[in-house]
Design a protein around this motif. Structure first.
Motif, PDB file in Angstrom:
ATOM      1  N   VAL A   1      -4.887  -2.222  -9.594  1.00  0.00           N
ATOM      2  CA  VAL A   1      -4.917  -0.964 -10.337  1.00  0.00           C
ATOM      3  C   VAL A   1      -6.261  -0.260 -10.219  1.00  0.00           C
ATOM      4  O   VAL A   1      -6.328   0.945  -9.934  1.00  0.00           O
ATOM      5  N   ASP A   2      -7.347  -0.987 -10.447  1.00  0.00           N
ATOM      6  CA  ASP A   2      -8.679  -0.368 -10.417  1.00  0.00           C
ATOM      7  C   ASP A   2      -8.986   0.220  -9.043  1.00  0.00           C
ATOM      8  O   ASP A   2      -9.509   1.341  -8.938  1.00  0.00           O
ATOM      9  N   LEU A   3      -8.660  -0.523  -7.993  1.00  0.00           N
ATOM     10  CA  LEU A   3      -8.903  -0.028  -6.643  1.00  0.00           C
ATOM     11  C   LEU A   3      -8.039   1.197  -6.359  1.00  0.00           C
ATOM     12  O   LEU A   3      -8.498   2.159  -5.732  1.00  0.00           O
ATOM     13  N   ALA A   4      -6.806   1.186  -6.844  1.00  0.00           N
ATOM     14  CA  ALA A   4      -5.917   2.327  -6.632  1.00  0.00           C
ATOM     15  C   ALA A   4      -6.457   3.570  -7.321  1.00  0.00           C
ATOM     16  O   ALA A   4      -6.440   4.674  -6.752  1.00  0.00           O
ATOM     17  N   LEU A   5      -6.948   3.426  -8.539  1.00  0.00           N
ATOM     18  CA  LEU A   5      -7.495   4.575  -9.267  1.00  0.00           C
ATOM     19  C   LEU A   5      -8.693   5.166  -8.543  1.00  0.00           C
ATOM     20  O   LEU A   5      -8.849   6.392  -8.443  1.00  0.00           O
ATOM     21  N   GLN A   6      -9.553   4.303  -8.038  1.00  0.00           N
ATOM     22  CA  GLN A   6     -10.719   4.778  -7.293  1.00  0.00           C
ATOM     23  C   GLN A   6     -10.283   5.476  -6.004  1.00  0.00           C
ATOM     24  O   GLN A   6     -10.840   6.506  -5.611  1.00  0.00           O
TER      25      GLN A   6
ATOM     26  N   GLU B   1       0.846  -1.190   0.000  1.00  0.00           N
ATOM     27  CA  GLU B   1       0.000   0.000   0.000  1.00  0.00           C
ATOM     28  C   GLU B   1       0.883   1.243   0.000  1.00  0.00           C
ATOM     29  O   GLU B   1       2.032   1.209   0.461  1.00  0.00           O
ATOM     30  N   SER B   2       0.338   2.334  -0.502  1.00  0.00           N
ATOM     31  CA  SER B   2       1.017   3.629  -0.439  1.00  0.00           C
ATOM     32  C   SER B   2       0.107   4.593   0.311  1.00  0.00           C
ATOM     33  O   SER B   2      -1.045   4.792  -0.090  1.00  0.00           O
ATOM     34  N   THR B   3       0.618   5.154   1.391  1.00  0.00           N
ATOM     35  CA  THR B   3      -0.183   5.987   2.280  1.00  0.00           C
ATOM     36  C   THR B   3       0.368   7.409   2.325  1.00  0.00           C
ATOM     37  O   THR B   3       1.586   7.611   2.363  1.00  0.00           O
ATOM     38  N   PHE B   4      -0.532   8.379   2.344  1.00  0.00           N
ATOM     39  CA  PHE B   4      -0.155   9.782   2.339  1.00  0.00           C
ATOM     40  C   PHE B   4      -1.051  10.573   3.286  1.00  0.00           C
ATOM     41  O   PHE B   4      -2.225  10.246   3.461  1.00  0.00           O
ATOM     42  N   LYS B   5      -0.492  11.609   3.875  1.00  0.00           N
ATOM     43  CA  LYS B   5      -1.282  12.536   4.674  1.00  0.00           C
ATOM     44  C   LYS B   5      -0.837  13.953   4.375  1.00  0.00           C
ATOM     45  O   LYS B   5       0.315  14.321   4.628  1.00  0.00           O
TER      46      LYS B   5
END
Length: 303
Positions: free
Chosen positions: A273-278, A230-234
């Motif tokens: 990919v699809d989940l990431a785009l959403q 996963e890639s997480t950002f704040k």
């Protein structure tokens, strides 16, 4: 004898008895290793016969005396042999530096000479000297990597934006264009940025964006999110989020009428990919269009 044998050996001119004597000499093993290393490098073409002919023509013009060319031929062969050995030695000694890199959508684990571990995120590279490792534990990093450092001498990670130093700990370093972040998961980390040193105890982070230090939240996991796919950002500018999506999925990203500086908070999958785009488009209130290996992110009001 060694000079004659060396020149003849390099030119494959030794007979069986001479070859056996040369192989039994103390210097043979060293010559063999250097010659093998030299074979991996291309040297400029040097035509001995052409050089001899040019020399002969020059001598003929100067004098009508008969000149014995064999001494010159022997000298040139020995000189060529010495050149090969010197060149081979240089490349052999300087090829001991190790470089490991990853492509888009690839992670890689590296075991260092002292049993320290490095796990590289996508599109990253490390380099270090295996020969000098016991004297200086130093890694050069471009990209992102997680480190599990074995206790011992000072261990440093050098990046274009700053240097991280520890004795034995676990930490993550990310150094992308305009983005620098260090997170300590265990032990104590020293971060030097713009000549200023910051101590990071376990559970803290240091972050700089576009050369300016910004507040960074404490990690809430034992390892970086990317190690769990996963890639997480704040509160990170959207352009860095899209760049990371491109690295993790090896998909070319284009944008239209989007403010890359708008802040993004969220997480996307590094495997779906699809989940990431959403996950990127919904909180950012933008749309996307995926075609093959390319995706266009655009604003809702874009034509």
């Amino acid at each position: 004898m060694q000079e004659n044998y060396l020149a003849k050996w390099l030119n494959n001119e030794l007979d069986e008895q001479e070859l056996e004597e040369f192989k039994n000499s103390e210097a043979y093993a060293s010559y063999q290793r250097i010659a093998e290393a030299s074979n991996r490098f291309e040297a400029p073409d040097f035509d001995v016969e052409e050089a001899l002919m040019a020399l002969k023509n020059k001598q003929t013009l100067k004098s009508t005396k008969v000149v014995q060319l064999h001494p010159y031929k022997k000298f040139l062969r020995v000189a060529a042999a010495i050149l090969v050995l010197v060149t081979g030695s240089y490349f052999y000694l300087n090829s001991l530096d190790e470089t490991v890199n990853t492509q888009y959508a690839e992670n890689k684990e590296v075991l260092l000479p002292d049993a320290s571990e490095v796990i590289l995120n996508a599109d990253s590279e490390i380099s270090y000297s295996e020969k000098k490792w016991n004297d200086k534990r130093n890694i050069s990093l471009e990209g992102e990597a997680f480190f599990k450092v074995a206790k011992g001498k000072r261990f440093t990670v050098s990046t274009k934006d700053g240097t991280v130093a520890v004795l034995g700990t676990q930490f993550n370093v990310e150094n992308r264009k305009g983005f620098f972040e260090v997170t300590c998961y265990e032990g104590l980390v020293s971060v030097t940025f713009n000549g200023h040193e910051t101590k990071l105890p376990a559970g803290t982070s240091f972050m700089a964006i576009n050369g300016k230090i910004v507040e960074a939240d404490a990690p809430n996991t034992k390892v970086p999110a990317w190690m769990n796919n996963e890639s997480t950002f704040k509160s990170i500018p959207l352009k860095y989020v899209l760049n990371e999506f491109e690295r993790q999925h090896n998909i070319t990203v284009d944008t239209q009428n989007i403010d890359g500086e708008q802040l993004f908070t969220g997480t996307f999958s590094n495997t779906d990919v699809d989940l990431a785009l959403q996950s990127i488009s919904a909180p950012s209130r933008i749309k996307f269009k995926l075609e093959g290996n390319k995706v266009l992110f655009y604003a809702e009001n874009a034509p």
